[in-house]
Design a protein around this motif. Structure first.
Motif, PDB file in Angstrom:
ATOM      1  N   SER A  49      -7.279   4.138   1.600  1.00  0.00           N
ATOM      2  CA  SER A  49      -8.102   5.321   1.687  1.00  0.00           C
ATOM      3  C   SER A  49      -6.945   6.749   1.431  1.00  0.00           C
ATOM      4  O   SER A  49      -5.818   6.366   1.786  1.00  0.00           O
ATOM      5  N   ALA A  50      -7.434   7.650   1.120  1.00  0.00           N
ATOM      6  CA  ALA A  50      -6.564   8.878   0.958  1.00  0.00           C
ATOM      7  C   ALA A  50      -6.424   9.434   2.468  1.00  0.00           C
ATOM      8  O   ALA A  50      -7.288   9.225   3.330  1.00  0.00           O
ATOM      9  N   THR A  51      -5.197  10.300   2.672  1.00  0.00           N
ATOM     10  CA  THR A  51      -4.832  10.617   4.099  1.00  0.00           C
ATOM     11  C   THR A  51      -5.157  11.941   4.001  1.00  0.00           C
ATOM     12  O   THR A  51      -5.124  12.797   2.739  1.00  0.00           O
ATOM     13  N   PRO A  52      -5.197  12.843   5.099  1.00  0.00           N
ATOM     14  CA  PRO A  52      -5.101  14.202   4.858  1.00  0.00           C
ATOM     15  C   PRO A  52      -3.844  15.063   4.275  1.00  0.00           C
ATOM     16  O   PRO A  52      -4.074  16.245   3.929  1.00  0.00           O
ATOM     17  N   VAL A  53      -2.815  14.001   4.009  1.00  0.00           N
ATOM     18  CA  VAL A  53      -1.801  14.774   3.603  1.00  0.00           C
ATOM     19  C   VAL A  53      -1.955  14.553   1.946  1.00  0.00           C
ATOM     20  O   VAL A  53      -2.043  13.309   1.651  1.00  0.00           O
ATOM     21  N   LYS A  54      -2.048  15.433   1.140  1.00  0.00           N
ATOM     22  CA  LYS A  54      -2.162  15.491  -0.067  1.00  0.00           C
ATOM     23  C   LYS A  54      -1.337  14.545  -1.177  1.00  0.00           C
ATOM     24  O   LYS A  54      -0.036  14.840  -0.658  1.00  0.00           O
ATOM     25  N   GLY A  55      -1.727  13.513  -1.764  1.00  0.00           N
ATOM     26  CA  GLY A  55      -0.859  12.553  -2.360  1.00  0.00           C
ATOM     27  C   GLY A  55      -0.323  11.312  -1.574  1.00  0.00           C
ATOM     28  O   GLY A  55       0.411  10.600  -2.153  1.00  0.00           O
ATOM     29  N   ILE A  56      -0.712  11.429  -0.319  1.00  0.00           N
ATOM     30  CA  ILE A  56      -0.298  10.018   0.490  1.00  0.00           C
ATOM     31  C   ILE A  56      -1.491   9.130   0.549  1.00  0.00           C
ATOM     32  O   ILE A  56      -2.610   9.666   1.101  1.00  0.00           O
ATOM     33  N   TYR A  57      -1.343   7.898   0.727  1.00  0.00           N
ATOM     34  CA  TYR A  57      -2.320   6.984   0.758  1.00  0.00           C
ATOM     35  C   TYR A  57      -2.221   6.005   1.806  1.00  0.00           C
ATOM     36  O   TYR A  57      -0.955   5.512   2.086  1.00  0.00           O
ATOM     37  N   GLU A  58      -3.164   5.832   2.538  1.00  0.00           N
ATOM     38  CA  GLU A  58      -3.108   4.655   3.550  1.00  0.00           C
ATOM     39  C   GLU A  58      -3.640   3.406   3.188  1.00  0.00           C
ATOM     40  O   GLU A  58      -4.720   3.297   2.510  1.00  0.00           O
ATOM     41  N   LEU A  59      -2.799   2.426   3.662  1.00  0.00           N
ATOM     42  CA  LEU A  59      -3.207   0.894   3.114  1.00  0.00           C
ATOM     43  C   LEU A  59      -3.404   0.039   4.436  1.00  0.00           C
ATOM     44  O   LEU A  59      -2.370   0.282   5.146  1.00  0.00           O
ATOM     45  N   VAL A  60      -4.110  -0.629   4.645  1.00  0.00           N
ATOM     46  CA  VAL A  60      -4.543  -1.465   5.494  1.00  0.00           C
ATOM     47  C   VAL A  60      -4.200  -3.035   4.681  1.00  0.00           C
ATOM     48  O   VAL A  60      -5.086  -3.616   3.883  1.00  0.00           O
ATOM     49  N   VAL A  61      -3.187  -3.686   5.167  1.00  0.00           N
ATOM     50  CA  VAL A  61      -3.037  -4.993   4.415  1.00  0.00           C
ATOM     51  C   VAL A  61      -3.174  -6.327   5.578  1.00  0.00           C
ATOM     52  O   VAL A  61      -3.231  -5.816   6.671  1.00  0.00           O
ATOM     53  N   GLU A  62      -3.025  -7.305   5.209  1.00  0.00           N
ATOM     54  CA  GLU A  62      -3.232  -8.523   5.950  1.00  0.00           C
ATOM     55  C   GLU A  62      -2.383  -8.350   7.290  1.00  0.00           C
ATOM     56  O   GLU A  62      -1.307  -7.824   7.334  1.00  0.00           O
ATOM     57  N   GLY A  63      -3.082  -8.866   8.280  1.00  0.00           N
ATOM     58  CA  GLY A  63      -2.300  -8.926   9.773  1.00  0.00           C
ATOM     59  C   GLY A  63      -2.659  -7.441  10.377  1.00  0.00           C
ATOM     60  O   GLY A  63      -1.993  -7.250  11.338  1.00  0.00           O
ATOM     61  N   LYS A  64      -3.576  -6.725   9.740  1.00  0.00           N
ATOM     62  CA  LYS A  64      -4.059  -5.303  10.323  1.00  0.00           C
ATOM     63  C   LYS A  64      -2.659  -4.451  10.277  1.00  0.00           C
ATOM     64  O   LYS A  64      -2.767  -3.658  11.195  1.00  0.00           O
ATOM     65  N   GLN A  65      -2.015  -4.524   9.507  1.00  0.00           N
ATOM     66  CA  GLN A  65      -0.833  -3.546   9.225  1.00  0.00           C
ATOM     67  C   GLN A  65      -1.177  -2.348   8.463  1.00  0.00           C
ATOM     68  O   GLN A  65      -1.860  -2.548   7.404  1.00  0.00           O
ATOM     69  N   VAL A  66      -0.662  -0.978   9.035  1.00  0.00           N
ATOM     70  CA  VAL A  66      -1.003  -0.118   8.231  1.00  0.00           C
ATOM     71  C   VAL A  66       0.162   0.635   7.800  1.00  0.00           C
ATOM     72  O   VAL A  66       1.150   0.726   8.339  1.00  0.00           O
ATOM     73  N   VAL A  67       0.220   0.917   6.256  1.00  0.00           N
ATOM     74  CA  VAL A  67       1.427   1.484   5.619  1.00  0.00           C
ATOM     75  C   VAL A  67       0.749   2.678   4.841  1.00  0.00           C
ATOM     76  O   VAL A  67      -0.411   2.761   4.546  1.00  0.00           O
ATOM     77  N   TYR A  68       1.793   3.311   4.510  1.00  0.00           N
ATOM     78  CA  TYR A  68       1.494   4.402   3.633  1.00  0.00           C
ATOM     79  C   TYR A  68       2.427   4.395   2.176  1.00  0.00           C
ATOM     80  O   TYR A  68       3.416   4.113   2.562  1.00  0.00           O
ATOM     81  N   THR A  69       1.671   4.900   1.361  1.00  0.00           N
ATOM     82  CA  THR A  69       2.450   5.174  -0.119  1.00  0.00           C
ATOM     83  C   THR A  69       2.101   6.128  -0.962  1.00  0.00           C
ATOM     84  O   THR A  69       1.082   6.917  -0.730  1.00  0.00           O
ATOM     85  N   ASN A  70       2.655   6.482  -1.851  1.00  0.00           N
ATOM     86  CA  ASN A  70       2.193   7.264  -2.916  1.00  0.00           C
ATOM     87  C   ASN A  70       1.539   6.753  -4.068  1.00  0.00           C
ATOM     88  O   ASN A  70       1.176   5.562  -4.047  1.00  0.00           O
ATOM     89  N   SER A  71       0.750   7.374  -5.148  1.00  0.00           N
ATOM     90  CA  SER A  71       0.076   6.777  -6.146  1.00  0.00           C
ATOM     91  C   SER A  71       0.402   5.698  -6.846  1.00  0.00           C
ATOM     92  O   SER A  71      -0.373   5.099  -7.098  1.00  0.00           O
ATOM     93  N   ASP A  72       1.784   5.600  -7.313  1.00  0.00           N
ATOM     94  CA  ASP A  72       2.337   4.661  -7.803  1.00  0.00           C
ATOM     95  C   ASP A  72       2.983   3.589  -7.151  1.00  0.00           C
ATOM     96  O   ASP A  72       3.815   2.816  -7.595  1.00  0.00           O
ATOM     97  N   ALA A  73       3.111   3.918  -5.827  1.00  0.00           N
ATOM     98  CA  ALA A  73       3.667   2.791  -4.950  1.00  0.00           C
ATOM     99  C   ALA A  73       5.066   2.785  -5.238  1.00  0.00           C
ATOM    100  O   ALA A  73       5.757   1.450  -4.707  1.00  0.00           O
ATOM    101  N   SER A  74       5.715   3.675  -5.760  1.00  0.00           N
ATOM    102  CA  SER A  74       7.194   3.923  -5.832  1.00  0.00           C
ATOM    103  C   SER A  74       7.838   3.911  -4.514  1.00  0.00           C
ATOM    104  O   SER A  74       9.204   3.570  -4.293  1.00  0.00           O
ATOM    105  N   TYR A  75       7.123   4.592  -3.595  1.00  0.00           N
ATOM    106  CA  TYR A  75       7.724   4.575  -2.141  1.00  0.00           C
ATOM    107  C   TYR A  75       6.684   4.053  -1.162  1.00  0.00           C
ATOM    108  O   TYR A  75       5.446   4.000  -1.042  1.00  0.00           O
ATOM    109  N   LEU A  76       7.240   3.634  -0.064  1.00  0.00           N
ATOM    110  CA  LEU A  76       6.451   3.112   0.992  1.00  0.00           C
ATOM    111  C   LEU A  76       6.913   3.496   2.409  1.00  0.00           C
ATOM    112  O   LEU A  76       8.070   3.554   2.525  1.00  0.00           O
TER     113      LEU A  76
END
Length: 244
Positions: A49-76
């Motif tokens: 899902s998109a976050t309130p910060v433009k260009g930053i996305y929230e991902l929920v991965v296995e184990g209920k972990q929340v991480v953030y990345t940019n559109s091409d996942a070049s940074y985490l």
């Protein structure tokens, strides 16, 4: 204080870098997921899902972990995303949402029940007989809580407390489970009963705890779905028992 300021500055710098890269790259939620999986093919992505910060996305991965990345996942980025205007952690808010439990679906037949007063309010506790924080919860936080029904799920963490399973079995096998539990946890009296009754319920509780994401004890569950870790104060328990 300097360390905290440096950490905040670093987090801010990372978010700005992520956002800048993402705005340059563009992308949608499916693209973000694909990009992330190209770097971490063995991870299971539950949501993007998109976050309130433009260009930053929230991902929920296995184990209920929340991480953030940019559109091409070049940074985490792993950590708290803070809404400074409203003074709240969006990460904690998301984690609370992910850990929400349907209280009415709990298999209460695997718990023993302590009815205090009229028992009109309800809560459940995942607990370990050898956990010092669980004893603190029993001796201090829960001691004066009244008009409540407490459902106790025995959840021994055997990797930390090798003897906790045996003690859990003794408590489960007791004719008066609440009495045995209270005498041991609150009064410090040794357990003397047998441990050879049908304790299959304890195996089912282990599976239940893992499913709910209970990773430590004590863990408290309230009717509104909140799962709260730790030996919180009695005043906090009172508030949560009254929360909608």
């Amino acid at each position: 204080m300097k360390t905290k300021l440096k950490s905040l500055a670093l987090a801010s710098s990372m978010l700005m870098s992520l956002a800048a890269c993402s705005q340059a790259a563009g992308g949608n939620l499916d693209d973000v997921k694909k990009a992330f999986l190209s770097h971490f093919p063995n991870k299971q992505v539950k949501s993007v899902s998109a976050t309130p910060v433009k260009g930053i996305y929230e991902l929920v991965v296995e184990g209920k972990q929340v991480v953030y990345t940019n559109s091409d996942a070049s940074y985490l980025f792993v950590g708290d995303l803070i809404d400074t205007k409203n003074k709240e952690s969006l990460t904690e808010k998301k984690m609370a949402e992910l850990s929400k439990v349907d209280f009415n679906s709990l298999p209460l037949e695997y718990a023993f029940k302590d009815v205090r007063g009229k028992g009109e309010r309800k809560m459940a506790v995942f607990t370990d007989p050898d956990c010092p924080f669980c004893k603190k919860l029993e001796r201090e936080s829960l001691k004066d809580i009244d008009n409540v029904t407490i459902y106790t799920f025995l959840y021994p963490l055997t990797q930390l407390h090798p003897d906790a399973m045996r003690k859990s079995k003794q408590i489960w096998c007791a004719t008066d489970k609440v009495g045995a539990w209270t005498a041991f946890m609150r009064d410090g009296k040794p357990l003397t009963g047998p441990d050879n009754c049908d304790t299959s319920a304890l195996d089912k509780i282990q599976a239940l705890g893992e499913k709910l994401g209970v990773t430590g004890t004590p863990a408290l569950i309230f009717p509104n779905g909140r799962l709260v870790p730790g030996a919180i104060d009695g005043s906090d328990i009172e508030q949560l028992l009254s929360a909608k």
